[in-house]
Scaffold this motif. Structure first.
Motif, PDB file in Angstrom:
ATOM      1  N   ASP A 294     -44.804-132.603  14.423  1.00  0.00           N
ATOM      2  CA  ASP A 294     -46.248-132.799  14.564  1.00  0.00           C
ATOM      3  C   ASP A 294     -46.682-132.661  16.021  1.00  0.00           C
ATOM      4  OD1 ASP A 294     -46.547-133.187  11.867  1.00  0.00           O
ATOM      5  OD2 ASP A 294     -46.531-135.380  11.973  1.00  0.00           O
ATOM      6  N   THR A 295     -45.868-133.199  16.926  1.00  0.00           N
ATOM      7  CA  THR A 295     -46.190-133.078  18.352  1.00  0.00           C
ATOM      8  C   THR A 295     -46.075-131.628  18.803  1.00  0.00           C
ATOM      9  OG1 THR A 295     -45.399-135.321  18.763  1.00  0.00           O
ATOM     10  CG2 THR A 295     -45.605-133.865  20.677  1.00  0.00           C
ATOM     11  N   ALA A 297     -46.590-128.997  16.981  1.00  0.00           N
ATOM     12  CA  ALA A 297     -47.781-128.303  16.458  1.00  0.00           C
ATOM     13  C   ALA A 297     -49.005-128.623  17.308  1.00  0.00           C
ATOM     14  CB  ALA A 297     -48.015-128.707  15.004  1.00  0.00           C
ATOM     15  N   HIS A 298     -49.110-129.868  17.753  1.00  0.00           N
ATOM     16  CA  HIS A 298     -50.221-130.265  18.620  1.00  0.00           C
ATOM     17  C   HIS A 298     -50.149-129.534  19.957  1.00  0.00           C
ATOM     18  CE1 HIS A 298     -53.249-132.656  20.559  1.00  0.00           C
ATOM     19  NE2 HIS A 298     -52.389-133.229  21.387  1.00  0.00           N
ATOM     20  N   LEU A 299     -48.958-129.455  20.536  1.00  0.00           N
ATOM     21  CA  LEU A 299     -48.780-128.762  21.814  1.00  0.00           C
ATOM     22  C   LEU A 299     -49.127-127.283  21.692  1.00  0.00           C
ATOM     23  CD1 LEU A 299     -45.392-130.324  23.022  1.00  0.00           C
ATOM     24  CD2 LEU A 299     -47.671-130.790  23.948  1.00  0.00           C
ATOM     25  N   GLU A 301     -51.410-125.960  20.120  1.00  0.00           N
ATOM     26  CA  GLU A 301     -52.849-125.728  20.073  1.00  0.00           C
ATOM     27  C   GLU A 301     -53.480-125.606  21.451  1.00  0.00           C
ATOM     28  OE1 GLU A 301     -54.382-129.003  17.874  1.00  0.00           O
ATOM     29  OE2 GLU A 301     -53.614-128.284  15.933  1.00  0.00           O
ATOM     30  N   GLU A 311     -50.191-133.237  28.323  1.00  0.00           N
ATOM     31  CA  GLU A 311     -49.913-133.972  27.097  1.00  0.00           C
ATOM     32  C   GLU A 311     -48.464-134.464  27.069  1.00  0.00           C
ATOM     33  OE1 GLU A 311     -50.915-135.694  23.404  1.00  0.00           O
ATOM     34  OE2 GLU A 311     -52.075-134.969  25.107  1.00  0.00           O
TER      35      GLU A 311
END
Length: 375
Positions: A294-295, A297-299, A301, A311
């Protein structure tokens, strides 16, 4: 551009930031009641001054407009020839200068850039240049400065701006105010004398940095002698080889993580049109370090390495950044077949070091430079 052009005749140009500062100053002169000059002189970040020709200008009692054509010299890019326009209005006898973008200047919509979301894409150094230039005419008045680039929205489609989340136009850029030829042939003939000078000064240890930001960090923050700092642009491999050939023994690679992370992945020509694997390298090593999906995938973006790096720092993952610096050093040493000992310091756009290896710290202390990782 002819490749056989005499290196002594390469023409320098000026940045969009310089054009904006010059146009703003001319508009102020017109608002002040002066006649339209043929040229304008503006202060540069390094305390030098730059003279530029004026394209045009006009004024009435309350507002003045002036424009300058962007000139990239022999390093012309898609902004070459664009009209950079400044509209100036005096608001009150005393106050600050308000700077914003108008038509053709982009707006920031994503995090991780030098300008906050929602602000006009006029970078910090150009903003400072505009302030300084304008204050030479109006020392204390409150002014509104609007920077426009009439053809900027169309030109921006041929830049990285859409991918970076800058919409509606180009960015007003520049860290030195001057555009120096950075084509490969021009670079090779213009930069090697600086390397020769470092050798002539007796330096066996030098700092290689992509550009002006890194140069300032090295000389102002680390207190490296100016003649030991070489701006290598995108040509990391070329400068490493030339340094080894000249008997340099130690090198620190110092610069923004968005450039140097490419070296961590074994890329030695860092222009984004040659190799732009910043996110891929960061995400691959983050995954290997155990960062959860999940992290990751966030990175993924984030439009810039700067944003993703901030981040990671918020998540307490600085050791990953140190590891990337170590990888860059290992790759660089291997590239020169061990002829150089290499350390790496990666920074944010602010110049704040956020990733470094043991070798870089050892070299800085050994040379008597200043080691500081404080903000």
């Amino acid at each position: 551009m002819a490749k056989d052009k005499d290196r002594h005749t390469w023409r320098e140009g000026y940045t969009t930031g310089s054009c904006a500062a010059g146009a703003a100053k001319v508009a102020c002169l017109l608002l002040h009641g002066d006649s339209l000059p043929e040229q304008v002189e503006v202060p540069l970040p390094n305390s030098a001054r730059l003279m530029m020709p004026i394209q045009g200008g006009e004024s009435n009692d309350s507002v003045a407009t002036a424009c300058i054509l962007k000139n990239g010299g022999d390093d012309a890019d898609i902004t070459h020839g664009l009209e950079i326009r400044a509209i100036v209005r005096q608001l009150s006898p005393h106050g600050i200068i308000h700077i914003r973008g108008g038509k053709g200047v982009g707006t920031v919509t994503k995090k991780g850039l030098a300008i906050d979301v929602g602000e006009s894409a006029i970078n910090p150094v150009p903003r400072k240049m505009i302030n300084q230039a304008v204050r030479e005419v109006f020392p204390e008045e409150e002014l509104e400065i609007i920077i426009e680039v009439p053809a900027g929205e169309a030109a921006a489609l041929r830049t990285l701006n859409p991918r970076l989340g800058i919409v509606g136009g180009i960015s007003i850029l520049g860290t030195s105010g001057i555009v120096r030829p950075m084509s490969e042939e021009a670079f090779k003939t213009s930069i090697l004398p600086e390397l020769d000078q470092a050798v002539a000064y007796g330096h066996k240890t030098i700092v290689l940095t992509p550009g002006h930001y890194g140069y300032r960090v090295a000389t102002e923050r680390l207190k490296v002698p100016t003649e030991a700092v070489i701006e290598m642009s995108n040509f990391v491999g070329f400068l490493l080889e030339e340094a080894a050939y000249r008997g340099i023994e130690q090198v620190i690679l110092l610069g923004h993580i968005g450039k140097l992370i490419k070296v961590s992945g074994g890329i030695f020509h860092t222009h984004n049109r040659v190799a732009d694997a910043r996110s891929e390298i960061l995400l691959a090593h983050a995954a290997l370090a155990g960062v959860n999906f999940d992290t990751l995938a966030h990175l993924a973006e984030f439009p810039t390495t700067e944003g993703a790096t901030l981040e990671l720092l918020n998540l307490g993952e600085q050791n990953l950044l140190h590891h990337l610096a170590h990888l860059a050093s290992e790759r660089a040493q291997a590239f020169t077949i061990g002829r150089l000992s290499v350390g790496t310091i990666m920074t944010l756009l602010s110049g704040q070091p956020i990733g470094w290896d043991t070798k870089a710290r050892e070299i800085v202390k050994e040379q008597g430079w200043v080691w500081s990782t404080e903000p």
